[in-house]
Design an enzyme around this catalytic site. Structure first.
Site, PDB file in Angstrom:
ATOM      1  N   SER A 188      44.607  77.785  15.623  1.00  0.00           N
ATOM      2  CA  SER A 188      45.605  77.682  14.563  1.00  0.00           C
ATOM      3  C   SER A 188      46.738  76.706  14.867  1.00  0.00           C
ATOM      4  O   SER A 188      47.362  76.200  13.948  1.00  0.00           O
ATOM      5  CB  SER A 188      46.181  79.061  14.258  1.00  0.00           C
ATOM      6  OG  SER A 188      46.650  79.675  15.435  1.00  0.00           O
ATOM      7  N   HIS A 216      41.092  80.389  10.239  1.00  0.00           N
ATOM      8  CA  HIS A 216      41.361  79.043   9.707  1.00  0.00           C
ATOM      9  C   HIS A 216      40.078  78.300   9.330  1.00  0.00           C
ATOM     10  O   HIS A 216      40.148  77.176   8.833  1.00  0.00           O
ATOM     11  CB  HIS A 216      42.175  78.217  10.703  1.00  0.00           C
ATOM     12  CG  HIS A 216      43.639  78.517  10.650  1.00  0.00           C
ATOM     13  ND1 HIS A 216      44.452  78.037   9.653  1.00  0.00           N
ATOM     14  CD2 HIS A 216      44.428  79.264  11.455  1.00  0.00           C
ATOM     15  CE1 HIS A 216      45.695  78.477   9.858  1.00  0.00           C
ATOM     16  NE2 HIS A 216      45.700  79.223  10.938  1.00  0.00           N
ATOM     17  N   LYS A 247      44.438  83.051   3.829  1.00  0.00           N
ATOM     18  CA  LYS A 247      44.680  81.613   3.953  1.00  0.00           C
ATOM     19  C   LYS A 247      43.956  80.884   2.818  1.00  0.00           C
ATOM     20  O   LYS A 247      44.433  80.906   1.702  1.00  0.00           O
ATOM     21  CB  LYS A 247      44.288  81.164   5.359  1.00  0.00           C
ATOM     22  CG  LYS A 247      45.301  81.701   6.366  1.00  0.00           C
ATOM     23  CD  LYS A 247      44.978  81.457   7.806  1.00  0.00           C
ATOM     24  CE  LYS A 247      46.138  81.953   8.668  1.00  0.00           C
ATOM     25  NZ  LYS A 247      45.735  82.545   9.909  1.00  0.00           N
TER      26      LYS A 247
END
Ligand SMILES: *Cc1c(COP(=O)(O)O)cnc(C)c1O
Length: 405
Positions: A188, A216, A247
């Site tokens: 990240s 991610h 996300k």
């Protein structure tokens, strides 16, 4: 008698630490978003080009997701009313889990309240104190917390160093405990990709449980954003796949994918699942709609990668250190601009903001001392004109501070 807050000294040690942060120049105030999480939006009353969110595909404001959330709220109300195991499992929660399992090509899936609780709840419940965790040094805090809660013995390997991971596995080869090999799919802070395929080889060779945290990578890597396991063609080789719904998916939550028995076990033993209330129906509905978008609008992912390539190339040619020398080289839409010094990093971030670009400064302890950076994250929704404007601001401010020449 009135006892004022100032007269109580019980938390004085916290005040001291806050003072220390202020001295070091790394104290921050929260920036407040006044409108929607988008490529250009308003923080603290100022219109800025936003390079700080994890909203990779612009799904936080996608009309179909918004409609799904409203519709679910109308039909099912605003809350689930209980933890999943008592009375808080709604039909829509099950639909989401089934949808994710099909998408990820696994037997089963369980959704947690967040990616953090998915990691912490899973790692802590599948291992005990006789066991071992072999973990990349840059793995996310939620993995580290889960590892500590499990009371298993933790062995940390150098970042992405498969040979070092093997060395550690060899050392404990004859120990009785179970072994878990665990890595982030995409890291990240640096945006580099884990060697998932070679770690799977190790897991096979040493008979360890293999776990990947794809927070991610979800919606970003692999076919239609299926993640790093798909990206490396490692289907069926990773026992525990974690992803986030917070996300690229644009809402909130985390999930674990794997065998039916893994999921049944987590239903019975994962503490955040057992002891914390499930998502409101609107969240589940939003996520279901988001997986439809991944399947039906792959051009978003293409735009994300086109923007990423352009932005990285322009930042590098402006002379910024975007990693790869003393820090890992980014391979994803996460692009760090490495400054080194914490104070200078925070100043750079502040000046960028004043000039109309939102990019968060990140310093110790989130990244190692001396590796402070302004982290940028690209989205599919930034236009070329917005990117050029952001690059122009970054160059101007960077030159003004002597960060580039
Ligand atoms: C963001 C992140 C998480 C936590 O996900 P949330 O859904 O925000 O709780 C877990 N692991 C990694 C690697 C992350 O970057």
């Amino acid at each position: 008698m009135i006892t004022t807050v100032a007269r109580r000294k019980q938390l004085a040690h916290l005040t001291e630490q806050i003072e220390e942060l202020k001295q070091k120049g790394t104290f921050f105030r929260l920036r407040v978003l006044e409108d929607e999480q988008e490529a250009v939006c308003t923080y603290d009353g100022k219109r800025v080009i936003n390079l700080a969110s994890n909203n990779y595909l612009g799904l936080t404001s996608h009309p179909k997701l918004r409609e799904a959330a409203i519709e679910a709220t109308r039909k099912y109300g605003v809350g689930s009313g209980a933890v999943r195991t008592i009375a808080g499992t709604m039909r829509i929660h099950m639909e989401l889990e089934e949808k994710i399992a099909r998408f990820k090509n696994v037997e089963a899936c369980v959704v947690f309240q967040s990616g953090f609780t998915a990691n912490a709840g899973t790692v802590s419940s599948i291992l005990g104190k006789e066991d071992f965790i072999i973990s990349d040094e840059l793995n996310h805090a939620s993995i580290i917390d889960g590892a500590r809660l499990s009371r298993a013995k933790i062995k940390v390997f150098r970042h992405k160093d498969v040979a070092h991971a093997e060395e550690l596995l060899r050392e404990i080869q004859n120990e009785a405990g179970r072994k878990l090999l665990i890595t982030d799919g995409v890291f990240s802070m640096d945006g580099d990709i884990a060697p998932v395929d070679r770690l799977c080889d190790l897991a096979d060779k040493y008979g360890t449980i293999m776990m990947v945290d794809d927070a991610h990578a979800s919606g970003v890597l692999g076919r239609n954003g299926r993640g790093s396991v798909d990206h490396f063609h490692c289907d069926g080789r990773v026992d525990v796949q974690v992803g986030t719904l917070s996300k690229a998916i644009g809402a909130l939550g985390g999930y674990v994918c794997g065998s039916r028995d893994l999921i049944e076990y987590l239903y019975h033993r994962a503490r955040p699942f057992l002891f914390s209330t499930s998502h409101p129906p609107s969240v589940a509905a939003t996520c279901i709609a988001a997986f439809d978008i991944l399947e039906n609008e792959p051009e978003r992912i293409q735009r994300l990668w086109d923007n990423t390539a352009y932005f990285k190339q322009q930042l590098a040619s402006a002379g910024f250190n975007i990693g790869g020398v003393t820090t890992p080289a980014s391979e994803t839409p996460i692009t760090p601009v490495i400054i080194g010094d914490g104070r200078a990093t925070m100043e750079f971030s502040r000046k960028l903001f004043d000039a109309g670009v939102m990019a968060t400064g990140i310093a110790f302890p989130t990244v190692p001392e001396g590796k402070a950076r302004v982290r940028t994250i690209m989205t599919s929704e930034h236009t070329r004109a917005q990117l050029d404007e952001a690059l122009d601001v970054m160059s101007r401010v960077g030159k003004g501070m002597g960060l580039i020449s």
